[in-house]
Design an enzyme around this catalytic site. Structure first.
Site, PDB file in Angstrom:
ATOM      1  N   HIS A  51     -34.171  26.764  23.147  1.00  0.00           N
ATOM      2  CA  HIS A  51     -34.630  28.061  23.797  1.00  0.00           C
ATOM      3  C   HIS A  51     -36.107  27.643  24.694  1.00  0.00           C
ATOM      4  CE1 HIS A  51     -31.607  30.394  22.041  1.00  0.00           C
ATOM      5  NE2 HIS A  51     -31.760  30.056  21.015  1.00  0.00           N
ATOM      6  N   SER A  98     -28.855  33.810  19.201  1.00  0.00           N
ATOM      7  CA  SER A  98     -28.553  32.847  19.654  1.00  0.00           C
ATOM      8  C   SER A  98     -27.051  32.577  19.832  1.00  0.00           C
ATOM      9  CB  SER A  98     -29.303  31.807  19.006  1.00  0.00           C
ATOM     10  OG  SER A  98     -29.395  30.590  19.700  1.00  0.00           O
ATOM     11  N   LEU A  99     -26.851  31.530  19.028  1.00  0.00           N
ATOM     12  CA  LEU A  99     -25.239  31.242  18.972  1.00  0.00           C
ATOM     13  C   LEU A  99     -24.430  32.424  18.699  1.00  0.00           C
ATOM     14  CD1 LEU A  99     -22.664  29.435  18.154  1.00  0.00           C
ATOM     15  CD2 LEU A  99     -23.396  29.447  16.002  1.00  0.00           C
ATOM     16  N   GLN A 110     -27.703  29.590  14.005  1.00  0.00           N
ATOM     17  CA  GLN A 110     -27.980  28.423  13.287  1.00  0.00           C
ATOM     18  C   GLN A 110     -28.984  28.446  12.384  1.00  0.00           C
ATOM     19  OE1 GLN A 110     -27.557  25.603  16.556  1.00  0.00           O
ATOM     20  NE2 GLN A 110     -28.426  23.912  15.198  1.00  0.00           N
TER      21      GLN A 110
END
Length: 295
Positions: free
Chosen positions: A198, A87-88, A10
């Site tokens: 997170h 992350s994503l 993101q």
């Protein structure tokens, strides 16, 4: 030559993302059209035309970046030696190494985006960028702010040496920004995000995604994937499942991931997806490597 493929998370989105790819490559276009069918709404339109406000909403941002990255990767005919995603981006990486199918990943990414956005509403929190302090100093700042406010704030994204993102309850993050500035941070500023990603404030997203992740079919990948949760490589489907879930509540260990990949012999890094965020992080973390990208 060992090559690692990296996939962004993101923050890399922009209005118009993927349009050139869609118009110029029929194989990639098929993924965009398939995504619209699977999701039951026009993600393609949000990506190509915006408005930016809508694209910036986590529930749309996540599938948009995932779709762009995977469609692009599938047109390259590439065989990675190892993969990682920020992350994503871990979901994009898992599709790239053959651990999960595009269809399954898209559905779970869409759900993850919705749940993280909802968790941000249910447990309001925020994030801030801290530049110019080493990891340990930032961890101490967070511990101090947590102690002073009685609310959690943690180092949530170890992006590269001297660039961290912290996450937690708003007043704790604000207090940490204040302390960081007093302790010589070059920059400490709140980020325009819709939740404390997170961190433990994402517990509702963890609970909501658990059942879906338990049912997700994960195959043994064609190459190791380095996970955000522990920065270590794995090809074990059960470990991958656990890492995806734990990632929601724990820091993204990107700096450590890059060091570990480099120690394991990577000389070439290739970023796949919108923007050039990860190329910048590689350059600021490792000196003697090649870095390129496909956007």
């Amino acid at each position: 030559m060992i090559t690692a493929y990296l996939f962004p998370g993101q923050g890399s989105q922009f209005v118009g993302m993927g349009k050139e790819l869609y118009d110029s490559n029929p194989d990639a276009a098929a993924y965009f059209d398939k995504a619209n069918d699977l999701l039951g709404f026009d993600l393609k339109e949000i990506m190509f035309e915006g408005p930016e406000e809508k694209l910036k909403q986590t529930e749309f941002t996540q599938p948009a970046i995932f779709l762009h990255s995977v469609a692009l990767f599938k047109t390259l005919d590439a065989t990675p030696d190892m993969v990682a995603g920020h992350s994503l981006g871990e979901f994009s990486a898992l599709v790239a190494c053959g651990a999960i199918s595009f269809e399954d990943a898209l559905k779970i990414v869409r759900r993850r985006g919705e749940l993280m956005q909802q968790a941000g509403t249910d447990n309001p929190g925020t994030m801030a960028a801290i530049i110019g302090m080493d990891d340990e100093a930032v961890e101490k700042v967070c511990a101090k702010a947590t102690e002073q406010t009685g609310k959690e704030v943690i180092a949530a994204n170890y992006n590269c040496p001297g660039q961290l993102v912290i996450s937690g309850y708003k007043e704790a993050v604000e207090k940490a920004v204040e302390i960081a500035k007093d302790n010589g941070a070059r920059l400490a500023k709140l980020l325009p995000v819709s939740g404390a990603f997170h961190s433990t404030l994402m517990q509702p997203a963890f609970d909501g995604l658990k059942a879906q992740l338990e049912e997700l079919e994960i195959s043994e990948p064609g190459c190791p994937i380095y996970s955000n949760y522990n920065a270590e490589p794995t090809t074990d489907p059960d470990e991958i499942r656990l890492n995806l879930l734990n990632q929601l509540l724990n820091p993204v260990r990107w700096t450590q991931t890059l060091y570990n990949m480099h120690n394991d012999g990577v000389e070439d890094f290739v970023e796949i997806g919108p923007g050039k965020v990860l190329q910048g992080l590689v350059k600021r973390t490792l000196k003697d490597v090649n870095i390129s990208g496909h956007h």
